[in-house]
Motif scaffolding. Sequence first.
Motif, PDB file in Angstrom:
ATOM      1  N   ILE A 235       1.866  -7.290 -10.224  1.00 18.89           N
ATOM      2  CA  ILE A 235       0.916  -7.139  -9.123  1.00 18.89           C
ATOM      3  C   ILE A 235       0.135  -8.443  -8.999  1.00 18.89           C
ATOM      4  O   ILE A 235      -0.127  -9.117 -10.006  1.00 18.89           O
ATOM      5  N   HIS A 272       0.477  -5.312   0.837  1.00 21.62           N
ATOM      6  CA  HIS A 272       1.167  -4.127   0.335  1.00 21.62           C
ATOM      7  C   HIS A 272       0.301  -2.900   0.600  1.00 21.62           C
ATOM      8  O   HIS A 272      -0.863  -2.827   0.158  1.00 21.62           O
ATOM      9  N   ALA A 274       0.251   0.278  -0.372  1.00 21.56           N
ATOM     10  CA  ALA A 274      -0.249   1.108  -1.471  1.00 21.56           C
ATOM     11  C   ALA A 274      -1.358   0.388  -2.230  1.00 21.56           C
ATOM     12  O   ALA A 274      -2.332   1.020  -2.673  1.00 21.56           O
ATOM     13  N   LEU A 275      -1.229  -0.920  -2.398  1.00 19.16           N
ATOM     14  CA  LEU A 275      -2.280  -1.683  -3.074  1.00 19.16           C
ATOM     15  C   LEU A 275      -3.545  -1.710  -2.224  1.00 19.16           C
ATOM     16  O   LEU A 275      -4.662  -1.624  -2.753  1.00 19.16           O
ATOM     17  N   GLU A 278      -5.244   1.506  -2.797  1.00 18.67           N
ATOM     18  CA  GLU A 278      -5.850   1.521  -4.125  1.00 18.67           C
ATOM     19  C   GLU A 278      -7.181   0.766  -4.117  1.00 18.67           C
ATOM     20  O   GLU A 278      -8.173   1.221  -4.705  1.00 18.67           O
ATOM     21  N   ILE A 313       4.136  -6.852  -5.628  1.00 15.16           N
ATOM     22  CA  ILE A 313       3.088  -6.057  -4.986  1.00 15.16           C
ATOM     23  C   ILE A 313       1.851  -6.935  -4.873  1.00 15.16           C
ATOM     24  O   ILE A 313       1.289  -7.367  -5.885  1.00 15.16           O
ATOM     25  N   LYS A 354       0.163   3.654 -13.067  1.00 14.46           N
ATOM     26  CA  LYS A 354      -0.425   3.181 -11.805  1.00 14.46           C
ATOM     27  C   LYS A 354       0.542   2.245 -11.087  1.00 14.46           C
ATOM     28  O   LYS A 354       0.709   2.335  -9.859  1.00 14.46           O
ATOM     29  N   TYR A 355       1.167   1.359 -11.840  1.00 18.03           N
ATOM     30  CA  TYR A 355       2.122   0.432 -11.219  1.00 18.03           C
ATOM     31  C   TYR A 355       3.270   1.201 -10.557  1.00 18.03           C
ATOM     32  O   TYR A 355       3.646   0.909  -9.413  1.00 18.03           O
ATOM     33  N   LEU A 358       2.240   2.756  -7.319  1.00 21.65           N
ATOM     34  CA  LEU A 358       2.152   1.774  -6.227  1.00 21.65           C
ATOM     35  C   LEU A 358       3.551   1.362  -5.777  1.00 21.65           C
ATOM     36  O   LEU A 358       3.804   1.175  -4.579  1.00 21.65           O
ATOM     37  N   ASP A 359       4.454   1.224  -6.717  1.00 27.17           N
ATOM     38  CA  ASP A 359       5.807   0.736  -6.408  1.00 27.17           C
ATOM     39  C   ASP A 359       6.616   1.755  -5.621  1.00 27.17           C
ATOM     40  O   ASP A 359       7.641   1.416  -5.000  1.00 27.17           O
ATOM     41  N   GLN A 361       5.819   3.089  -2.944  1.00 27.89           N
ATOM     42  CA  GLN A 361       5.493   2.971  -1.510  1.00 27.89           C
ATOM     43  C   GLN A 361       6.745   2.868  -0.635  1.00 27.89           C
ATOM     44  O   GLN A 361       6.824   3.462   0.435  1.00 27.89           O
TER      45      GLN A 361
END
Length: 363
Positions: A235, A272, A274-275, A278, A313, A354-355, A358-359, A361
């Motif tokens: 990230i 990104h 999703a990021l 977040e 990301i 968490k990663y 996000l990934d 997405q």
Amino acid sequence: MAKEPYGNINLDLIREMSEAHGISGCEKEVSRVMKKYMAPICDEITYDHLGSIIGLKKGHLGPKIMIAGHMDEVGFLVRDIDENGFIHMLPVGGWWGHVLPAQTLYVTTATGKRYHGVVGSSAPHGLPKEVKEKVMKPIDLFLDLGVDNRQEVLDLGIQIGDMITPDTQFEVMNNPNYLMGKAWDDRLCAAAAIEVLERIQNDDITADVYAVGTVQEEVGLRGARTAANLIHPDIAIALDVTTAMDTPADQGTIQLGKGVVLSIMDAGIIGHKALLKEMEAICHDLNLDINYDMMTVGGTDADNIHKAYDGIICMTLSIPTRYMHSHRLIIHRKDYVQTVEAIAELCRRLDWDKYRALDQQFR
């Protein structure tokens, strides 16, 4: 009643970063400042082969997060020295010619000596209207060192290719929340990356956190590419400034003192999704203000970072500044502090679960 300064920041760090001299390709003085402040709080400091500096706080075998701010500032190179001793300059980075006449600059020699000069200007008396209204080209301007001839300049040790930078001292303004200095683009954000490390230095985190001062952003985002390839982050957050639109000259939604600015897109990246969500959640949880930025021209280190390997990301967080790419820029402490707090919290929360969330997405 006098205003109270917002939040806790390292003013010495910010001052030293602002007053250091370093255009694209000449960032060593800046990286030394970063190393001075990162060394006590990092587990490891490395460099890529272009000169980007990378400070690592190790976690517990978690994802790697890269926080990048570029070290280079806009400036000039000595392009020519004429027989009368005037220095003709090559712009490095984007300049508007009208911010330069009668401003003072420093020439730095290969041995590190620094010499003061003033950009030549014309008196308005008798200038034709078409000249007064003409847009000045920075490459047509010249630097006056106050010497008799070319030989005097050479005797000072000044050579073709030497760096030229603005002459500006850091200053806390009349309201202490407003800070003025040069090179906020992007030394302010390189300093913020260090302050993120300071915020989390005693936290038990999972992620490996890399605070990066990149090189040569103003001429093509070059250090971002090499540093990302060296780190191979999972990230990344690129930190950069954006234009404040809160003066009589510029009117818009981005204003100083309004908190975190999340960049949705610019000319080189769509953040990104999703990021972005977040970061919104983090700001809500910490009661931080949220603003959004979208640019159709220009970009940040994120433009190159997110394309490394099979994709990173990535998104940009921006800090507003007035009078970008000039001798003196103004920023607000609240924007800086809230940005640092938001990214520090992301570093605390980031683990492999968490990663993976996000990934997902795009899956």
